[in-house]
Design a protein around this motif. Structure first.
Motif, PDB file in Angstrom:
ATOM      1  N   HIS A  56      46.601  52.444  34.068  1.00 21.06           N
ATOM      2  CA  HIS A  56      46.640  52.098  35.490  1.00 21.06           C
ATOM      3  C   HIS A  56      46.461  50.603  35.737  1.00 21.06           C
ATOM      4  CE1 HIS A  56      45.867  56.427  35.610  1.00 21.06           C
ATOM      5  NE2 HIS A  56      46.443  56.399  36.803  1.00 21.06           N
ATOM      6  N   LYS A  57      46.571  49.793  34.687  1.00 18.48           N
ATOM      7  CA  LYS A  57      46.398  48.345  34.826  1.00 18.48           C
ATOM      8  C   LYS A  57      47.493  47.779  35.724  1.00 18.48           C
ATOM      9  CE  LYS A  57      45.158  45.904  31.119  1.00 18.48           C
ATOM     10  NZ  LYS A  57      45.248  45.065  29.900  1.00 18.48           N
ATOM     11  N   GLY A  58      47.083  46.987  36.706  1.00 20.35           N
ATOM     12  CA  GLY A  58      48.026  46.387  37.651  1.00 20.35           C
ATOM     13  C   GLY A  58      48.302  47.256  38.868  1.00 20.35           C
ATOM     14  N   LEU A  59      47.798  48.486  38.878  1.00 20.98           N
ATOM     15  CA  LEU A  59      48.003  49.391  40.009  1.00 20.98           C
ATOM     16  C   LEU A  59      46.785  49.393  40.922  1.00 20.98           C
ATOM     17  CD1 LEU A  59      49.546  52.436  38.125  1.00 20.98           C
ATOM     18  CD2 LEU A  59      50.754  50.649  39.381  1.00 20.98           C
ATOM     19  N   LYS A  60      47.004  49.849  42.151  1.00 16.68           N
ATOM     20  CA  LYS A  60      45.905  49.961  43.110  1.00 16.68           C
ATOM     21  C   LYS A  60      45.197  51.285  42.859  1.00 16.68           C
ATOM     22  CE  LYS A  60      44.790  48.962  47.787  1.00 16.68           C
ATOM     23  NZ  LYS A  60      45.112  48.052  48.823  1.00 16.68           N
ATOM     24  N   ILE A  61      43.876  51.207  42.600  1.00 14.00           N
ATOM     25  CA  ILE A  61      43.089  52.407  42.303  1.00 14.00           C
ATOM     26  C   ILE A  61      41.806  52.421  43.123  1.00 14.00           C
ATOM     27  CG2 ILE A  61      43.981  52.605  39.944  1.00 14.00           C
ATOM     28  CD1 ILE A  61      41.277  51.548  38.954  1.00 14.00           C
ATOM     29  N   VAL A  62      41.196  53.594  43.163  1.00 18.33           N
ATOM     30  CA  VAL A  62      39.885  53.780  43.789  1.00 18.33           C
ATOM     31  C   VAL A  62      38.909  54.113  42.666  1.00 18.33           C
ATOM     32  CG1 VAL A  62      38.519  55.126  45.414  1.00 18.33           C
ATOM     33  CG2 VAL A  62      40.927  54.684  45.889  1.00 18.33           C
ATOM     34  N   ILE A  63      37.875  53.290  42.517  1.00 17.64           N
ATOM     35  CA  ILE A  63      36.842  53.550  41.510  1.00 17.64           C
ATOM     36  C   ILE A  63      35.580  53.997  42.236  1.00 17.64           C
ATOM     37  CG2 ILE A  63      35.338  52.519  39.776  1.00 17.64           C
ATOM     38  CD1 ILE A  63      37.574  50.741  38.926  1.00 17.64           C
ATOM     39  N   THR A  64      35.095  55.180  41.883  1.00 18.44           N
ATOM     40  CA  THR A  64      33.850  55.689  42.443  1.00 18.44           C
ATOM     41  C   THR A  64      32.745  55.444  41.418  1.00 18.44           C
ATOM     42  OG1 THR A  64      35.069  57.370  43.646  1.00 18.44           O
ATOM     43  CG2 THR A  64      32.698  57.684  43.437  1.00 18.44           C
ATOM     44  N   THR A  65      31.742  54.670  41.839  1.00 18.69           N
ATOM     45  CA  THR A  65      30.622  54.363  40.959  1.00 18.69           C
ATOM     46  C   THR A  65      29.400  55.156  41.403  1.00 18.69           C
ATOM     47  OG1 THR A  65      29.837  52.516  42.287  1.00 18.69           O
ATOM     48  CG2 THR A  65      31.508  52.032  40.633  1.00 18.69           C
ATOM     49  N   ASP A  80      33.565  47.367  27.513  1.00 15.25           N
ATOM     50  CA  ASP A  80      32.355  47.832  28.203  1.00 15.25           C
ATOM     51  C   ASP A  80      32.439  47.750  29.718  1.00 15.25           C
ATOM     52  OD1 ASP A  80      32.381  45.103  28.250  1.00 15.25           O
ATOM     53  OD2 ASP A  80      30.228  44.880  28.012  1.00 15.25           O
ATOM     54  N   HIS A  81      33.496  47.139  30.274  1.00 10.37           N
ATOM     55  CA  HIS A  81      33.611  47.036  31.729  1.00 10.37           C
ATOM     56  C   HIS A  81      35.066  46.885  32.137  1.00 10.37           C
ATOM     57  CE1 HIS A  81      33.794  42.749  30.698  1.00 10.37           C
ATOM     58  NE2 HIS A  81      34.328  42.550  31.899  1.00 10.37           N
ATOM     59  N   VAL A  82      35.313  47.010  33.437  1.00  7.95           N
ATOM     60  CA  VAL A  82      36.643  46.782  34.000  1.00  7.95           C
ATOM     61  C   VAL A  82      36.557  45.666  35.023  1.00  7.95           C
ATOM     62  CG1 VAL A  82      37.432  49.148  33.663  1.00  7.95           C
ATOM     63  CG2 VAL A  82      36.366  48.529  35.809  1.00  7.95           C
ATOM     64  N   ALA A  83      37.671  44.977  35.225  1.00  5.83           N
ATOM     65  CA  ALA A  83      37.760  43.938  36.244  1.00  5.83           C
ATOM     66  C   ALA A  83      38.655  44.472  37.352  1.00  5.83           C
ATOM     67  CB  ALA A  83      38.325  42.654  35.660  1.00  5.83           C
ATOM     68  N   LEU A  84      38.097  44.583  38.547  1.00  2.90           N
ATOM     69  CA  LEU A  84      38.811  45.114  39.705  1.00  2.90           C
ATOM     70  C   LEU A  84      38.914  44.028  40.762  1.00  2.90           C
ATOM     71  CD1 LEU A  84      39.957  47.859  40.841  1.00  2.90           C
ATOM     72  CD2 LEU A  84      37.791  48.050  42.057  1.00  2.90           C
ATOM     73  N   SER A  85      40.126  43.753  41.210  1.00  2.00           N
ATOM     74  CA  SER A  85      40.352  42.736  42.235  1.00  2.00           C
ATOM     75  C   SER A  85      40.354  43.405  43.605  1.00  2.00           C
ATOM     76  CB  SER A  85      41.683  42.036  41.971  1.00  2.00           C
ATOM     77  OG  SER A  85      41.920  41.063  42.957  1.00  2.00           O
ATOM     78  N   VAL A  86      39.353  43.078  44.422  1.00  2.00           N
ATOM     79  CA  VAL A  86      39.217  43.636  45.768  1.00  2.00           C
ATOM     80  C   VAL A  86      39.315  42.486  46.759  1.00  2.00           C
ATOM     81  CG1 VAL A  86      37.747  44.938  47.336  1.00  2.00           C
ATOM     82  CG2 VAL A  86      37.709  45.450  44.898  1.00  2.00           C
ATOM     83  N   ASP A  87      40.388  42.467  47.536  1.00  2.00           N
ATOM     84  CA  ASP A  87      40.629  41.426  48.547  1.00  2.00           C
ATOM     85  C   ASP A  87      40.551  40.026  47.936  1.00  2.00           C
ATOM     86  OD1 ASP A  87      40.949  43.359  50.527  1.00  2.00           O
ATOM     87  OD2 ASP A  87      38.808  43.369  51.000  1.00  2.00           O
ATOM     88  N   LEU A  95      31.551  50.376  32.580  1.00  2.00           N
ATOM     89  CA  LEU A  95      32.155  51.695  32.401  1.00  2.00           C
ATOM     90  C   LEU A  95      31.125  52.807  32.558  1.00  2.00           C
ATOM     91  CD1 LEU A  95      34.603  51.133  29.410  1.00  2.00           C
ATOM     92  CD2 LEU A  95      35.176  51.524  31.796  1.00  2.00           C
ATOM     93  N   CYS A  96      29.881  52.546  32.158  1.00  2.00           N
ATOM     94  CA  CYS A  96      28.853  53.586  32.257  1.00  2.00           C
ATOM     95  C   CYS A  96      28.473  53.888  33.706  1.00  2.00           C
ATOM     96  CB  CYS A  96      27.622  53.197  31.445  1.00  2.00           C
ATOM     97  SG  CYS A  96      26.824  51.683  31.992  1.00  2.00           S
ATOM     98  N   GLU A  97      28.822  52.985  34.643  1.00  2.00           N
ATOM     99  CA  GLU A  97      28.509  53.212  36.059  1.00  2.00           C
ATOM    100  C   GLU A  97      29.642  53.917  36.805  1.00  2.00           C
ATOM    101  OE1 GLU A  97      25.589  52.597  37.577  1.00  2.00           O
ATOM    102  OE2 GLU A  97      24.848  52.040  35.601  1.00  2.00           O
ATOM    103  N   ILE A  98      30.818  54.047  36.168  1.00  2.00           N
ATOM    104  CA  ILE A  98      31.963  54.690  36.822  1.00  2.00           C
ATOM    105  C   ILE A  98      31.822  56.206  36.704  1.00  2.00           C
ATOM    106  CG2 ILE A  98      34.462  54.997  36.783  1.00  2.00           C
ATOM    107  CD1 ILE A  98      34.696  52.144  35.736  1.00  2.00           C
ATOM    108  N   VAL A  99      31.871  56.878  37.858  1.00  2.00           N
ATOM    109  CA  VAL A  99      31.829  58.335  37.879  1.00  2.00           C
ATOM    110  C   VAL A  99      33.242  58.866  37.661  1.00  2.00           C
ATOM    111  CG1 VAL A  99      31.229  60.362  39.232  1.00  2.00           C
ATOM    112  CG2 VAL A  99      29.834  58.309  39.413  1.00  2.00           C
ATOM    113  N   TYR A 100      34.200  58.372  38.458  1.00  2.00           N
ATOM    114  CA  TYR A 100      35.614  58.715  38.264  1.00  2.00           C
ATOM    115  C   TYR A 100      36.469  57.668  38.942  1.00  2.00           C
ATOM    116  CZ  TYR A 100      35.686  60.604  43.040  1.00  2.00           C
ATOM    117  OH  TYR A 100      35.606  60.752  44.396  1.00  2.00           O
TER     118      TYR A 100
END
Length: 107
Positions: A56-65, A80-87, A95-100
């Protein structure tokens, strides 16, 4: 025997002078900083979850933490982590904080 001592009153000064303290060595420490040699870093790796995120890299996603939801573009996936661009602001999420996560609905 010839010392004059007032009993019952504290003395305001020592009856003999305190020795002077002189520092002979350099004030700065001469020892060098060394990193510990027996350090082991560990992280929990979830290869399938990371693989799905990479798809899903480069796509718009919803991450629930564990704290809440973030909607943005998935910039990069690390071990160990993801980089998410928000606005236009980059968020680094463990990654351990991501629920889905899910693909965001296009409007």
């Amino acid at each position: 025997m010839n010392r004059y001592v007032n009993y019952g009153y504290p003395q305001a000064y020592n009856s003999f002078p305190a020795p002077k303290y002189y520092r002979n060595e350099d004030v700065r420490r001469k020892e060098t900083m060394a990193l510990p040699k027996n350090v082991t870093y560990t992280t929990k790796v979830e290869p399938k979850f990371t693989e799905h995120l990479m798809q899903h890299k480069g796509l718009k996603i919803v991450i629930t933490t564990t704290v809440g939801k973030l909607v943005g573009t998935l910039d990069d996936v690390f071990i160990d982590h993801v980089a998410l661009s928000v606005d236009g602001k980059l968020h680094h999420i463990r990654l351990c904080e991501i629920v889905y996560f899910e693909k965001a609905e296009e409007k």
